[in-house]
Design an enzyme around this catalytic site. Sequence first.
Site, mmCIF file in Angstrom:
data_model
loop_
_atom_site.group_PDB
_atom_site.id
_atom_site.type_symbol
_atom_site.label_atom_id
_atom_site.label_comp_id
_atom_site.label_asym_id
_atom_site.label_seq_id
_atom_site.Cartn_x
_atom_site.Cartn_y
_atom_site.Cartn_z
ATOM 1 N N LYS A 70 0.853 -1.188 0.000
ATOM 2 C CA LYS A 70 0.000 0.000 0.000
ATOM 3 C C LYS A 70 0.881 1.227 0.000
ATOM 4 C CE LYS A 70 -3.936 2.084 0.589
ATOM 5 N NZ LYS A 70 -3.496 2.832 -0.595
ATOM 6 N N LYS A 94 4.994 2.407 8.535
ATOM 7 C CA LYS A 94 3.730 3.078 8.887
ATOM 8 C C LYS A 94 2.616 2.043 9.063
ATOM 9 C CE LYS A 94 4.150 7.506 6.593
ATOM 10 N NZ LYS A 94 3.577 8.555 5.756
ATOM 11 N N LYS A 106 5.254 1.922 -2.912
ATOM 12 C CA LYS A 106 5.391 3.301 -3.393
ATOM 13 C C LYS A 106 5.704 3.251 -4.869
ATOM 14 C CE LYS A 106 5.202 7.399 -1.455
ATOM 15 N NZ LYS A 106 4.404 7.708 -0.252
ATOM 16 N N ASP A 146 0.011 10.813 -4.041
ATOM 17 C CA ASP A 146 1.184 11.309 -3.323
ATOM 18 C C ASP A 146 1.501 12.667 -3.951
ATOM 19 O OD1 ASP A 146 3.282 10.246 -1.300
ATOM 20 O OD2 ASP A 146 4.532 11.005 -2.895
ATOM 21 N N THR A 191 -4.679 13.373 7.424
ATOM 22 C CA THR A 191 -3.279 13.502 7.844
ATOM 23 C C THR A 191 -3.142 14.584 8.914
ATOM 24 O OG1 THR A 191 -2.628 12.725 5.681
ATOM 25 C CG2 THR A 191 -0.913 13.722 7.006
ATOM 26 N N ASN A 222 -2.422 20.862 2.416
ATOM 27 C CA ASN A 222 -3.396 19.906 2.948
ATOM 28 C C ASN A 222 -3.092 19.582 4.421
ATOM 29 O OD1 ASN A 222 -3.895 16.902 3.659
ATOM 30 N ND2 ASN A 222 -5.455 17.358 2.149
ATOM 31 N N SER A 357 -6.927 5.709 4.252
ATOM 32 C CA SER A 357 -6.901 4.977 2.974
ATOM 33 C C SER A 357 -7.306 3.519 3.218
ATOM 34 C CB SER A 357 -5.500 4.984 2.365
ATOM 35 O OG SER A 357 -5.316 6.122 1.574
#
Length: 423
Positions: A70, A94, A106, A146, A191, A222, A357
């Site tokens: 992920k 994470k 990623k 991202d 976030t 953000n 997510s």
Amino acid sequence: MTDTLNPLESAQLQIKKACEKLNLNPAVYEILKEPQRVIEISIPVKMDDGSLKVFKGYRSAHNHALGPSKGGVRFHQNVNLEEVKALSTWMSLKAGLLALPYGGGKGGIAVDPKKLSDREIESLSRGYIRGLYKYLGERIDIPAPDVNTNGQIMSYFVDEFIKLNGENEDLGTFTGKPLILGGSLGRNEATGYGVVITTKYAAKKLGIDLKNAEIGLQGFGNVGSFTLKYLQEEGAKVRYLSIRDESEECGRSALYSEEGFDYESLQKYRDEHKSLVGYPKAKKISDQEFWTNKFDILIPAALENIITEKIAKNLNVKLIAEGANGPTTPEADEILKEKNVEIIPDILANSGGVLVSYYEWVQNQYGNYWTKEEVQEKQEKDMTKAIEGIFEIKDQYKTDIREAAYMFAIKRIAEAMKLRGWY
Ligand code: NAD
């Protein structure tokens, strides 16, 4: 010396230290130091002027002991293989610390998206999926937005993926989607909301009274804007805000508000003026004044490598919450350790994004969607559980929060690998 380390080497070093401190079998580090699968593709795109350009794309799946991979996909001119590998490694951590059933992933494309038309970006996005779709799926590898990618790009990804696979129920293969395509409420805020959950917890542990704390925030994008919003809801005041100011030589300046910034008012001004430069309800101060001010809490929420050795030497702060990814250089980190500054590391502070997510992925599987209140309530519970576990390790091993977070995550991944018989 650490300043010559590329991001992958620095991730490896952090993992090695945590494995040693946990006294794990050396096999754990050997498995975790490199991703399990890395793919490099070439993506041909017919440009608007009739020429053909070929772009490099990457996808790294770091470790699948806990589940499918992920992590986001970034479009940036500096994207390269080593960076993608390192970022996927941090994603494993994470996921590990939040107890998510994922490994780290990623991806990225080496491109400056500002130089492409909307049609060219769509074509590039679809090309990325054509090159990789056999290695993506809600049980294989699940991309998300991202740097420079967003819900629109996720929508192209979904569409291309569904076309190639012929299955219409594959929405859970991508997260960070617009609501109408199966996105989750609370994802946009996640976030910044998580930065505040972790800051609140750590402040209490360290005896900092959040409501009376002097707080400095860098960035009002953000992450920064929602951090400010939720701090304000907690009754805390952000009186110092560092922003990007193109009129300044180094592109930075800061704002000071005696009574503390108001989220709605900043947001309104930024929407109207596309920048916070000239915001009337604050006094402009220099970047230097910002970074040498005495803070209880400092939250970098803009970019990587902001807190350098030079800045760290002059910092006067008790707690740093890394809203951005990698805002503290390894050299600065050493200096801050000597100064007894506590740092909530990025893999914990900004992990709210991947957590929500995950909720999106779960909601997609059930076809049942939660309210924003349900999402945020769950987020607070899950992140508090993670930070409690991390503080337990911190106390048990007498270490800092960053190392404790690595140890907490690696412990879980190592246990899964052991049970699977990998070592
Ligand atoms: P963003 O582009 O929305 O916001 C970044 C903000 O920082 C912009 O307002 C920009 O003007 C400002 N900025 C840039 N350079 C600055 C400087 N030198 N001084 C002051 N301000 C500066 O990006 P974002 O999504 O908020 O992400 C910020 C950071 O958080 C990045 O490191 C990103 O990787 C990380 N992050 C984001 C998420 C997410 O869900 N958005 C999740 C995890 C980590």
